[in-house]
Scaffold this motif. Structure first.
Motif, PDB file in Angstrom:
ATOM      1  N   MET A  44      33.552  42.234  34.451  1.00 22.59           N
ATOM      2  CA  MET A  44      34.291  41.390  35.389  1.00 22.59           C
ATOM      3  C   MET A  44      33.821  39.936  35.266  1.00 22.59           C
ATOM      4  SD  MET A  44      34.338  43.522  38.872  1.00 22.59           S
ATOM      5  CE  MET A  44      35.829  44.386  39.176  1.00 22.59           C
ATOM      6  N   PHE A  45      34.707  39.039  35.633  1.00 20.32           N
ATOM      7  CA  PHE A  45      34.246  37.662  35.705  1.00 20.32           C
ATOM      8  C   PHE A  45      34.634  37.071  37.046  1.00 20.32           C
ATOM      9  CE2 PHE A  45      38.128  35.212  35.444  1.00 20.32           C
ATOM     10  CZ  PHE A  45      39.029  36.105  34.913  1.00 20.32           C
ATOM     11  N   LEU A  46      34.025  35.934  37.355  1.00 22.05           N
ATOM     12  CA  LEU A  46      34.084  35.357  38.700  1.00 22.05           C
ATOM     13  C   LEU A  46      34.714  33.974  38.661  1.00 22.05           C
ATOM     14  CD1 LEU A  46      33.138  35.353  41.693  1.00 22.05           C
ATOM     15  CD2 LEU A  46      30.972  34.429  40.848  1.00 22.05           C
ATOM     16  N   CYS A  47      35.665  33.722  39.610  1.00 22.98           N
ATOM     17  CA  CYS A  47      36.226  32.381  39.812  1.00 22.98           C
ATOM     18  C   CYS A  47      35.981  31.993  41.247  1.00 22.98           C
ATOM     19  CB  CYS A  47      37.732  32.381  39.549  1.00 22.98           C
ATOM     20  SG  CYS A  47      38.149  32.508  37.818  1.00 22.98           S
ATOM     21  N   TRP A  48      35.533  30.833  41.428  1.00 27.83           N
ATOM     22  CA  TRP A  48      35.346  30.368  42.803  1.00 27.83           C
ATOM     23  C   TRP A  48      35.803  28.925  42.934  1.00 27.83           C
ATOM     24  CZ3 TRP A  48      31.400  31.453  39.510  1.00 27.83           C
ATOM     25  CH2 TRP A  48      30.601  30.359  39.114  1.00 27.83           C
ATOM     26  N   LYS A  88      37.975  38.974  47.002  1.00 25.51           N
ATOM     27  CA  LYS A  88      39.284  39.616  46.828  1.00 25.51           C
ATOM     28  C   LYS A  88      39.535  39.893  45.352  1.00 25.51           C
ATOM     29  CE  LYS A  88      41.227  37.128  50.804  1.00 25.51           C
ATOM     30  NZ  LYS A  88      42.250  36.172  51.259  1.00 25.51           N
ATOM     31  N   GLU A  89      40.420  40.871  45.088  1.00 25.95           N
ATOM     32  CA  GLU A  89      40.855  41.109  43.726  1.00 25.95           C
ATOM     33  C   GLU A  89      41.828  40.008  43.314  1.00 25.95           C
ATOM     34  OE1 GLU A  89      42.527  44.980  43.368  1.00 25.95           O
ATOM     35  OE2 GLU A  89      40.604  46.030  43.582  1.00 25.95           O
ATOM     36  N   LYS A  90      41.650  39.509  42.088  1.00 27.13           N
ATOM     37  CA  LYS A  90      42.467  38.390  41.645  1.00 27.13           C
ATOM     38  C   LYS A  90      43.929  38.783  41.455  1.00 27.13           C
ATOM     39  CE  LYS A  90      42.825  34.880  38.022  1.00 27.13           C
ATOM     40  NZ  LYS A  90      42.253  34.346  36.777  1.00 27.13           N
ATOM     41  N   SER A  91      44.162  39.956  40.869  1.00 24.80           N
ATOM     42  CA  SER A  91      45.535  40.331  40.516  1.00 24.80           C
ATOM     43  C   SER A  91      46.368  40.724  41.726  1.00 24.80           C
ATOM     44  CB  SER A  91      45.520  41.488  39.511  1.00 24.80           C
ATOM     45  OG  SER A  91      44.830  42.596  40.064  1.00 24.80           O
ATOM     46  N   ASP A 100      35.481  31.229  48.250  1.00 28.52           N
ATOM     47  CA  ASP A 100      36.513  32.246  48.021  1.00 28.52           C
ATOM     48  C   ASP A 100      36.311  32.822  46.633  1.00 28.52           C
ATOM     49  OD1 ASP A 100      37.904  31.960  50.481  1.00 28.52           O
ATOM     50  OD2 ASP A 100      38.703  30.072  49.742  1.00 28.52           O
ATOM     51  N   ILE A 101      35.993  34.106  46.569  1.00 30.06           N
ATOM     52  CA  ILE A 101      35.642  34.745  45.302  1.00 30.06           C
ATOM     53  C   ILE A 101      36.768  35.683  44.894  1.00 30.06           C
ATOM     54  CG2 ILE A 101      33.979  36.241  44.145  1.00 30.06           C
ATOM     55  CD1 ILE A 101      31.932  35.271  46.218  1.00 30.06           C
ATOM     56  N   LEU A 102      37.264  35.474  43.652  1.00 25.31           N
ATOM     57  CA  LEU A 102      38.309  36.336  43.102  1.00 25.31           C
ATOM     58  C   LEU A 102      37.713  37.126  41.944  1.00 25.31           C
ATOM     59  CD1 LEU A 102      41.264  33.784  43.030  1.00 25.31           C
ATOM     60  CD2 LEU A 102      40.680  35.415  44.821  1.00 25.31           C
ATOM     61  N   VAL A 103      37.932  38.435  41.924  1.00 27.51           N
ATOM     62  CA  VAL A 103      37.390  39.284  40.855  1.00 27.51           C
ATOM     63  C   VAL A 103      38.525  40.054  40.204  1.00 27.51           C
ATOM     64  CG1 VAL A 103      35.143  39.527  41.934  1.00 27.51           C
ATOM     65  CG2 VAL A 103      36.943  41.169  42.464  1.00 27.51           C
ATOM     66  N   GLU A 104      38.339  40.433  38.946  1.00 32.32           N
ATOM     67  CA  GLU A 104      39.340  41.237  38.259  1.00 32.32           C
ATOM     68  C   GLU A 104      38.638  42.208  37.319  1.00 32.32           C
ATOM     69  OE1 GLU A 104      41.886  38.583  36.225  1.00 32.32           O
ATOM     70  OE2 GLU A 104      40.488  38.197  34.599  1.00 32.32           O
TER      71      GLU A 104
END
Length: 727
Positions: free
Chosen positions: A1-5, A25-28, A85-89
């Motif tokens: 997984m990678f992280l966007c914030w 939250k899940e990105k997709s 705000d962290i988005l994961v996928e």
């Protein structure tokens, strides 16, 4: 997984402690991630909620560790106090981690299910706790979720049935079948209906099972269940037919335990029909087969055979079988003895297989033939054994019977001593029963609490799913038109309605539980009838006998038996017609006057305008007040007093009942009490107050009671009872 914030930087001091808000939250899908661990190494920890949000106190420069089973651990250095705000996928390793999560959940489920079954017959609360943990490990996305739930609810029902809670067992067997149909679970449901005496429902359940594919052993159980159901419904011919069908299959399959049990049941039903010869044949088969099995099985069947001959007054045969049962009991192994003391409802009748019970029943058989000298040693042995086992019920009955035997022999002194000991044992038994009732109530509340927790767990699972969907919709609707925003409002309104409905259902369940508790309390209070009247009556009989006044004793016992029969007939009712209560009261006052003719006269006056058949009253409600008037007022008066009972019409829907005595009054009565009596609270009056309180709660202030001194004087007492007509 990678992280966007997404972080907005404000220049703040790195030493300052701040509260960081954020979400995962899940990105997709924008689906919130629940139960994600947010840690500050060596300091604090937080978790995301159902909406994926979290709050945690940190210092600028601290490193956050964000971890969950569904993605690789992420490390983040805090630079300011702005929201994160962290988005994961998904990543290439996510599928492997998901398999690990499933494996852990599966292991948790299996481990707790096995633990629940292992502790089933040891501790109900612990076993149910294991069921709860196993249920928490099930995920709705699991393809085997319904099968697992069916197994768990079946096990939960097994726990309730084992611990004599058939009503709760029924509910959980039904839930198990709703998740996944299983013939064996349906058979258990039928047995639970039988245990709860729901014979019509058990008949329907077993009849339905006949249309399914069953193996031979299941067919035996179904035919036996049909026989039990018809027997409970008093349809003896149909019961015999199904017992015979079960017996034929059991003999064919060499199921000896079933053959023994079915022969015994057929003997009982045939005896009820009057077919004694056939009944004896089946009974003989049962005893013969049981004698080849364990000593416990042999003892049980011999005791049943003795009960059979007791019904037909064949006392010699009864005594023979009970003596043989006693020999078997003495040879029962330690393992079998432990099973006799098991709390399982299945083994409830087995607890009668004790030496004190059999000795007592042998003595009864001798006494029934007027062989009193033979009866006495068995009664004494029964009392001795019951005392060593703390079996107060048998000790009480055996002591009372010993007193009766001595009385029949004319040994009045020994009879009196036995009856005095009987009174002491009864007092101990009442204390023990009160403790048992209290423990039973506590146990029932504990099981209900556990059951409610499981129900709440399932509701929370559904509610969390709804919250996830609602959060996802809220994120999407941020950039949409107001029309779609209204859809969310409608969804929220619908959710609110569901919550209100759930609250209403919980309130209704609580109300039903309170009603059930009130019924249990009323039953308990009815079972606690003050024994002192019985003891006083027996002492009076002893006095009549001692003074050779046998005619008075016989007359008194005749009236006393009529009163006791009426009391027992009404003991299970919350209310009886007023005319029955008046008949009861007339008989009771007649008995008291018979004993204290020189102390008082009495009158019972009923307003001719009252239709007493239109009014209902709790049974034995007036007797304690009349007893108080006689025993604490009129009995101590030097001159002859008057006891008057007046029933007057107040309004169209109510009447008043006045119990008035010209006795010494409440103050003098208190002064005459001994120190020991002052320490004791009147059980009869306390029970009456509790009964009136509970009944008024259940039936909306149906009965009112007022107690006062007569004409503001120090002598005489008046009890006024207001009774309202049933709606």
């Amino acid at each position: 997984m990678f992280l966007c914030w997404f972080v907005s930087v404000l220049g703040v001091s790195q030493e300052r402690v701040v509260t960081i808000k954020g979400s995962v939250k899940e990105k997709s899908t924008q689906k919130p991630m629940n139960n994600v661990d947010i840690r500050v190494l060596g300091k604090r920890m937080a978790q995301t909620d159902a909406f994926g949000d979290f709050r945690i106190k940190v210092s600028i420069g601290d490193e956050l560790v964000i971890s969950h089973d569904s993605f690789r651990t992420v490390y983040y250095t805090v630079k300011d106090d702005q929201r994160i705000d962290i988005l994961v996928e998904d990543s290439p390793i996510s599928s492997g981690i998901s398999k690990d999560v499933k494996r852990v959940n599966e292991e948790t489920y299996v481990k707790n299910l096995q633990a629940a079954k292992k502790s089933l017959n040891k501790d109900a609360a612990i076993s149910i706790e294991y069921i709860t943990k196993a249920l928490e490990a099930i995920r709705d996305e699991d393809s085997a979720a319904e099968k697992k739930k069916a197994t768990l609810y079946e096990t939960l029902a097994d726990i309730y049935l084992y611990w004599n809670q058939p009503d709760l067992a029924i509910d959980n067997y039904v839930i198990s079948i709703e998740n996944r149909f299983n013939e064996q679970v349906k058979i258990k449901l039928g047995k639970a209906y039988l245990a709860n005496k729901n014979y019509q429902e058990s008949l329907q359940t077993f009849t339905t099972l006949q249309k399914t594919q069953l193996n031979s052993l299941q067919k035996i159980t179904v035919f036996e269940g049909l026989g039990d159901s018809y027997n409970g419904l008093k349809e003896k011919s149909k019961a015999i037919k199904n017992y015979n069908n079960a017996l034929s299959l059991a003999e064919k399959e060499n199921q000896e335990e079933a053959v023994i049990n079915l022969n015994s049941k057929l003997a009982d039903v045939l005896q009820d029909q009057g077919s004694l010869r056939k009944a004896e044949e089946y009974l003989g088969n049962s005893v013969e087969l049981a004698s080849r099995k364990s000593k416990k099985t042999s003892a049980i069947q011999r005791a049943k055979a003795a009960d059979f001959y007791n019904k037909s007054s064949s006392f010699d045969k009864e005594i023979q079988y009970r003596k043989e049962a006693l020999e078997d009991i003495e040879e029962i192994t330690e393992e079998e003895e432990n099973s006799l003391s098991s709390p399982s409802p299945v083994l409830a009748e087995d607890r009668a297989i004790t030496s004190q019970v059999q000795n007592y029943k042998i003595a009864n058989a001798f006494a029934a033939q007027s062989e009193y000298d033979e009866a006495i040693p068995y009664l004494e042995e029964s009392i001795k054994k019951a005392a060593s086992e703390n079996d107060l019920v048998v000790q009480k009955d055996a002591t009372r019977k010993l007193g009766e035997v001595y009385r029949e022999k004319g040994e009045l002194k020994k009879a009196s001593e036995a009856f005095e000991e009987y009174e002491v044992i009864v007092d101990k038994l009442y204390i023990q029963k009160e403790q048992e009732i209290s423990q039973a109530n506590l146990f029932s509340r504990e099981l209900t609490k556990k059951a409610n927790r499981i129900t709440t767990l399932e509701k929370d699972r559904e509610l969390n799913e709804g919250r996830y969907k609602l959060a996802f919709q809220s994120q999407e609707l941020a950039n949409q038109q107001s029309v779609k925003q209204q859809i969310i409002i409608y969804a929220l309104a619908g959710l609110m309605i569901l919550l209100l409905l759930a609250a209403y259902l919980m309130y209704r369940n609580m109300k039903q539980q309170r009603y059930a508790n009130n019924l249990l309390a009323l039953k308990s209070l009815r079972s606690q009838m003050n024994p002192h009247f019985i003891f006083n009556a027996l002492n009076s009989v002893n006095t009549f006998i001692a003074t050779s006044d046998e005619r008075a004793a016989n007359k008194y016992l005749t009236d006393f038996s009529l009163l006791m029969r009426a009391v027992l007939e009404n003991s299970e009712e919350d209310f009886i017609p007023l005319e029955k209560e008046i008949e009861l009261l007339r008989l009771y006052v007649k008995l008291e006057h018979f004993r204290f003719q020189d102390k008082f006269e009495y009158e019972i006056i009923i307003d001719p305008d009252i239709s007493i058949s239109d009014y209902m009253i709790p049974p034995m409600l007036l007797q304690p007040y009349v007893e108080n008037a006689v025993w604490h007022g009129l009995r101590y008066k030097s001159e002859k007093g008057l006891l008057s009972i007046h029933i007057n019409k107040l309004t169209v829907d109510s009447l008043e009942i006045i119990v008035r005595d010209t006795g010494i009054g409440r103050e003098k009565s208190k002064a005459l009490k001994t120190v020991n009596q002052k320490k004791q609270k009147s059980q009869g009056m306390s029970n009456i107050q509790n009964r009136i309180s509970i009944l008024n709660k259940m039936y909306k202030d149906k009965v009112d009671v007022f107690i006062s001194d007569l004409d503001n004087n120090t002598e005489g007492t008046q009890v006024k009872l207001i009774l309202k007509k049933s709606a």
